[in-house]
Scaffold this active site. Sequence first.
Site, short mmCIF file in Angstrom:
data_model
loop_
_atom_site.label_atom_id
_atom_site.label_comp_id
_atom_site.label_asym_id
_atom_site.label_seq_id
_atom_site.Cartn_x
_atom_site.Cartn_y
_atom_site.Cartn_z
N SER A 120 0.81 -1.22 0.00
CA SER A 120 0.00 0.00 0.00
C SER A 120 0.85 1.26 0.00
O SER A 120 0.34 2.35 -0.29
CB SER A 120 -0.92 0.02 1.22
OG SER A 120 -0.15 -0.01 2.42
N HIS A 141 -1.96 -2.57 -6.68
CA HIS A 141 -2.48 -2.36 -5.33
C HIS A 141 -3.99 -2.44 -5.31
O HIS A 141 -4.70 -1.55 -5.79
CB HIS A 141 -2.01 -0.99 -4.80
CG HIS A 141 -2.52 -0.68 -3.43
ND1 HIS A 141 -2.88 0.58 -3.03
CD2 HIS A 141 -2.74 -1.49 -2.36
CE1 HIS A 141 -3.31 0.54 -1.78
NE2 HIS A 141 -3.22 -0.72 -1.36
N GLU A 153 -4.74 0.34 -8.06
CA GLU A 153 -3.67 1.24 -8.47
C GLU A 153 -2.58 0.44 -9.17
O GLU A 153 -2.08 -0.55 -8.62
CB GLU A 153 -3.06 1.95 -7.25
CG GLU A 153 -3.99 2.98 -6.62
CD GLU A 153 -3.37 3.63 -5.39
OE1 GLU A 153 -3.48 4.86 -5.26
OE2 GLU A 153 -2.79 2.90 -4.56
N ASN A 192 -3.55 6.50 -0.80
CA ASN A 192 -3.05 6.64 0.56
C ASN A 192 -2.32 7.95 0.79
O ASN A 192 -2.26 8.45 1.92
CB ASN A 192 -2.16 5.46 0.94
CG ASN A 192 -2.98 4.24 1.31
OD1 ASN A 192 -4.11 4.36 1.75
ND2 ASN A 192 -2.43 3.06 1.13
#
Length: 284
Positions: A120, A141, A153, A192
């Site tokens: 992540s 991801h 992602e 994130n």
Amino acid sequence: MVIARTAVIGSGLMGAGIAEVLAKSGLDVIVSEVSDEAAAAGQARIEKSLARAVEKGKLTAAESEAAKARLRFTTDITELADRQLVIEAASENEEIKKSIFARLDEVVTDEEAIFASNTSSMPIIRFAQATSRPERVLGIHFFNPAPVQPLVEVVSSVLTDPGVAESVTEFVSQVLGKTPVQAQDRPGFIVNALLIPYLCSAIRMLESGAATKEDIDAGMVGGAAHPMGPIALADLVGLDTCLFAAQSIFDETGDPAAKPPVLLSRMVDAGLLGRKTGRGFYEY
């Protein structure tokens, strides 16, 4: 390259979900684990998820059985020799991940094979450099729970072949039926990098006593049209995952917004990790 033979390293919460997605998409999947016990737990996790999908009418019993038939489990990583795509979903430990990529480089014989990490927030380039083919290494991801969340992602390092990234993006969209976004190998990628500072800010607000967790969550749901408040979302993501991502982003960028709140660290120290342990900021 038409990807048909895939593998997932690790069958924890994310690894099992990714393996399920691959199997339901008609792909041959090998799940590699460190022990027979871990493999059995991963298999049970996937079968429980598939059974739940059948109960909810999102999958037929025949489709569930077909997906299970496409899955096999092993503790011998050399069985991945013929794989075309391997997705690493091991624990968020850089040295463990680098050792996995180095081993994959030794055992996977197809020079066209693609190696990916589901990390992540960790730098993809560090895993790529553990191999002799860094141009074929990237991040894929998924988000938790992988069978449900639509976004993926696709993360390119500075050495990733643009053609590989394009092929994977098309694979994610056309074969897996997910929504891909392309990101560069920067701390937190896209999601994130934006989400973690927001969650940390909410936890700091709770920590300071400025508002209750219920009011913080209600404020963002009712006032900002978010589907879930940040405190509840942190519990869903996993407080250990939030802490790791925050520390990783902070270490690389020095962004004070990503500095982990003390309360978050203490919750993780106490083993109160959120939904997956039955208790975080809320009880489940």
